[in-house]
Write a protein that holds these residues in place. Structure first.
Motif, short mmCIF file in Angstrom:
data_model
loop_
_atom_site.label_atom_id
_atom_site.label_comp_id
_atom_site.label_asym_id
_atom_site.label_seq_id
_atom_site.Cartn_x
_atom_site.Cartn_y
_atom_site.Cartn_z
N SER A 177 26.93 -16.57 -12.79
CA SER A 177 27.08 -17.99 -12.47
C SER A 177 25.82 -18.58 -11.86
CB SER A 177 28.24 -18.15 -11.47
OG SER A 177 28.04 -17.25 -10.37
N GLY A 178 24.78 -17.78 -11.70
CA GLY A 178 23.57 -18.25 -11.00
C GLY A 178 22.63 -19.03 -11.90
N TRP A 179 21.51 -19.39 -11.34
CA TRP A 179 20.49 -20.21 -12.04
C TRP A 179 20.01 -19.51 -13.31
CZ3 TRP A 179 18.40 -24.52 -13.19
CH2 TRP A 179 17.06 -24.65 -13.53
N ILE A 180 19.63 -18.26 -13.19
CA ILE A 180 19.15 -17.54 -14.37
C ILE A 180 20.33 -17.05 -15.20
CG2 ILE A 180 17.82 -15.54 -15.16
CD1 ILE A 180 16.09 -15.81 -12.61
N ARG B 135 14.42 -5.77 -1.17
CA ARG B 135 15.26 -5.56 -2.36
C ARG B 135 15.71 -4.11 -2.47
NH1 ARG B 135 15.10 -10.34 -5.65
NH2 ARG B 135 16.50 -9.26 -7.06
N VAL C 59 11.11 -19.69 -11.36
CA VAL C 59 11.81 -19.81 -12.64
C VAL C 59 12.32 -21.26 -12.62
CG1 VAL C 59 13.69 -18.94 -14.07
CG2 VAL C 59 12.44 -17.36 -12.56
N LEU D 76 21.87 -9.49 -12.09
CA LEU D 76 21.10 -10.63 -11.59
C LEU D 76 21.60 -11.12 -10.23
CD1 LEU D 76 20.97 -12.69 -14.94
CD2 LEU D 76 19.13 -11.30 -13.97
N ALA D 77 22.76 -10.63 -9.79
CA ALA D 77 23.30 -11.10 -8.50
C ALA D 77 22.42 -10.61 -7.36
CB ALA D 77 24.73 -10.61 -8.31
N PHE D 78 22.24 -11.45 -6.38
CA PHE D 78 21.46 -11.06 -5.20
C PHE D 78 21.88 -11.97 -4.06
CE2 PHE D 78 17.70 -10.78 -2.44
CZ PHE D 78 17.55 -9.40 -2.40
N HIS E 166 17.14 -24.63 -7.89
CA HIS E 166 17.32 -24.75 -6.43
C HIS E 166 16.51 -23.67 -5.70
CE1 HIS E 166 20.75 -22.09 -7.82
NE2 HIS E 166 20.05 -21.31 -7.04
N ALA F 77 8.79 -14.37 -12.59
CA ALA F 77 7.81 -15.13 -11.83
C ALA F 77 8.50 -15.71 -10.60
CB ALA F 77 7.23 -16.25 -12.69
N GLY G 30 25.77 -11.93 -11.28
CA GLY G 30 24.98 -13.16 -11.09
C GLY G 30 25.12 -14.09 -12.28
N ARG H 101 32.74 -14.16 -8.03
CA ARG H 101 33.37 -13.91 -6.72
C ARG H 101 34.21 -15.08 -6.24
NH1 ARG H 101 28.73 -14.89 -2.18
NH2 ARG H 101 27.48 -16.37 -3.37
N SER I 112 32.87 -19.95 -9.67
CA SER I 112 32.00 -19.10 -10.50
C SER I 112 32.76 -18.60 -11.72
CB SER I 112 31.49 -17.90 -9.68
OG SER I 112 30.75 -18.37 -8.59
N HIS J 222 20.80 -14.15 -1.49
CA HIS J 222 19.57 -14.85 -1.08
C HIS J 222 19.71 -15.36 0.36
CE1 HIS J 222 18.73 -15.21 -5.57
NE2 HIS J 222 17.76 -14.51 -5.06
N LEU K 69 29.37 -8.26 -4.83
CA LEU K 69 28.40 -7.21 -4.50
C LEU K 69 28.92 -6.34 -3.37
CD1 LEU K 69 25.04 -9.24 -4.58
CD2 LEU K 69 25.78 -7.48 -6.21
N1 LIG Z 1 15.06 -18.13 -9.53
C1 LIG Z 1 13.86 -17.58 -9.33
O1 LIG Z 1 12.85 -18.31 -9.29
C2 LIG Z 1 13.70 -16.08 -9.19
C3 LIG Z 1 12.42 -15.55 -9.10
C4 LIG Z 1 12.25 -14.18 -8.97
C5 LIG Z 1 13.37 -13.35 -8.94
N2 LIG Z 1 14.62 -13.90 -9.02
C6 LIG Z 1 15.78 -12.99 -8.96
O2 LIG Z 1 16.57 -13.16 -10.14
C7 LIG Z 1 17.95 -12.97 -9.84
C8 LIG Z 1 18.73 -14.19 -10.24
O3 LIG Z 1 18.22 -15.29 -9.50
P1 LIG Z 1 18.87 -16.74 -9.55
O4 LIG Z 1 17.76 -17.71 -9.34
O5 LIG Z 1 19.73 -16.88 -10.76
O6 LIG Z 1 19.77 -16.71 -8.25
P2 LIG Z 1 20.96 -17.69 -7.82
O7 LIG Z 1 20.93 -18.95 -8.60
O8 LIG Z 1 20.91 -17.78 -6.33
O9 LIG Z 1 22.26 -16.92 -8.25
C9 LIG Z 1 22.65 -15.76 -7.57
C10 LIG Z 1 23.84 -15.17 -8.28
O10 LIG Z 1 24.26 -14.05 -7.49
C11 LIG Z 1 25.63 -14.23 -7.17
N3 LIG Z 1 25.91 -13.66 -5.87
C12 LIG Z 1 25.32 -13.95 -4.69
N4 LIG Z 1 25.90 -13.23 -3.71
C13 LIG Z 1 26.87 -12.49 -4.31
C14 LIG Z 1 27.83 -11.56 -3.83
N5 LIG Z 1 27.91 -11.25 -2.54
N6 LIG Z 1 28.66 -11.00 -4.74
C15 LIG Z 1 28.59 -11.33 -6.05
N7 LIG Z 1 27.72 -12.20 -6.56
C16 LIG Z 1 26.88 -12.77 -5.69
C17 LIG Z 1 25.86 -15.73 -7.17
O11 LIG Z 1 27.24 -15.99 -7.33
P3 LIG Z 1 27.90 -17.40 -6.91
O12 LIG Z 1 27.68 -18.32 -8.09
O13 LIG Z 1 29.33 -17.08 -6.71
O14 LIG Z 1 27.21 -17.86 -5.67
C18 LIG Z 1 25.03 -16.14 -8.37
O15 LIG Z 1 25.72 -15.88 -9.56
C19 LIG Z 1 17.99 -12.67 -8.34
O16 LIG Z 1 17.95 -11.28 -8.14
C20 LIG Z 1 16.72 -13.30 -7.83
O17 LIG Z 1 16.28 -12.76 -6.59
C21 LIG Z 1 14.80 -15.23 -9.15
#
Ligand SMILES: NC(=O)c1ccc[n+]([C@@H]2O[C@H](COP(=O)([O-])OP(=O)(O)OC[C@H]3O[C@@H](n4cnc5c(N)ncnc54)[C@H](OP(=O)(O)O)[C@@H]3O)[C@@H](O)[C@H]2O)c1
Length: 291
Positions: A9-12, A133, A159, A71-73, A165, A156, A7, A32, A36, A75, A52
């Motif tokens: 490349s994601g938000w966190i 989860r 975030v 951190l990848a999930f 997003h 929380a 994860g 992936r 990213s 969504h 994943l």
């Molecule tokens: N943001 C919040 O408010 C919040 C709150 C509570 C918990 N969380 C948890 O914290 C974690 C990080 O959240 P986030 O907000 O950073 O999520 P995010 O911005 O949606 O980023 C998700 C990350 O997971 C990667 N990913 C998704 N599907 C994948 C797959 N099939 N294989 C490999 N990588 C994959 C994405 O890669 P790509 O860039 O390639 O899409 C991205 O790097 C998650 O587990 C989320 O549920 C977040």
């Protein structure tokens, strides 16, 4: 440490990468897609291509690291059961090769103890393979007994920050579409919040200092009343604010209606974490959610 981040490349994750690198860690980010991979490289980390759904890539990343920050999930709220199965397989695959090393993984404070302030000592109620989860917290705890330093990163439900997003962005989208910013019931139910930069700083502290089996709460604000969130969104969009049926909020309704306050007192005390960034309402007042 050499740290494998999924994860990345994601938000966190994209805030965690510079935090870890600045602290002297060598970071390898899972990517992936080409986009990213480019983001991970630009942040100064190495790239491991995989996903994943490619368990070999996860195993390879974990085997060659001193620690994993997972951190990848997926969504995909239309297939949340599938996302849970993927999560469970990912946790199992990586923890199987992490004896003597650290495994930090994303979780949440939402729905831990609805109606009362959740603490780090509360066990996660989502247990077993069919739980949301994938019951990852309970699953990871089994590896704590097998010599893996597992640490649950309970974020929380919002975030927040410029570029978010997640849930708040979705509430803004719904309010814009409906022409009214809603809350459920009397809107007194509370949502915890944390700024992305504070959350990323906590991930670094947890990597360096959290003990095996710990749950850390990335929570800067214990609970912001939903009607105050709705009012800030209404102000930002220039639309009225009113109570609305839970169904008006689609998939996010049940969560937005929940009273889910959470404390981070133990996290602050044990890791010396002090959130300093803007609050959720300050972030909403800054305007970037409404561009
Ligand atoms: N943001 C919040 O408010 C919040 C709150 C509570 C918990 N969380 C948890 O914290 C974690 C990080 O959240 P986030 O907000 O950073 O999520 P995010 O911005 O949606 O980023 C998700 C990350 O997971 C990667 N990913 C998704 N599907 C994948 C797959 N099939 N294989 C490999 N990588 C994959 C994405 O890669 P790509 O860039 O390639 O899409 C991205 O790097 C998650 O587990 C989320 O549920 C977040």
């Amino acid at each position: 440490m050499r740290v494998f981040v999924t994860g990345a490349s994601g938000w966190i994750g994209s805030a965690v990468l510079p935090e870890l690198i600045a602290a002297g860690h060598q970071v390898v980010g899972l990517a992936r897609t080409d986009a990213s991979a480019a983001a991970v490289t630009a942040a100064g980390a190495e790239v491991l291509r995989g996903s994943l759904d490619d368990l070999d890539s996860l195993r390879t990343g974990a085997e060659h690291a001193d620690a994993v920050v997972h951190l990848a999930f997926k969504h995909d709220f239309t297939d949340y059961a599938g996302a849970g199965r993927t999560e469970r397989a990912a946790v199992t695959t990586m923890c199987d090769v992490l004896e003597g090393k650290a495994f930090l993984f994303a979780s949440g404070v939402a729905l831990l103890t609805p109606g009362r302030v959740a603490t780090e000592l509360d066990e996660h109620p989502m247990r077993g393979p069919d739980a949301p989860r994938g019951g990852a917290e309970e699953l990871a705890s089994q590896y704590t007994n097998r010599g893996v330093r597992t640490v649950s990163l309970r974020f929380a439900p919002t975030v927040h920050g410029a570029g978010d997003h997640g849930f708040i962005a979705e509430l803004v989208r719904i309010a814009r579409e409906r022409g009214v910013s809603g809350f459920v019931g009397d809107g007194a139910n509370r949502w915890p919040a944390v700024h992305r930069a504070d959350a990323a700083a906590l991930v670094r502290l947890a990597l360096d200092h959290a003990p095996a089996g710990a749950a850390v709460h990335a929570v800067a604000e214990e609970g912001v009343p939903a009607r105050e969130i709705a009012a800030a969104i209404g102000h930002g969009l220039g639309v009225p604010v009113a109570a609305a049926p839970v169904d008006d909020f689609g998939w996010i309704g049940r969560l937005f209606a929940a009273d889910i306050p959470a404390s981070s007192a133990l996290t602050r005390k044990e890791l010396g974490w002090t959130p300093t960034r803007p609050t959720l309402l300050e972030d909403l007042a800054a305007g970037h959610y409404f561009i």
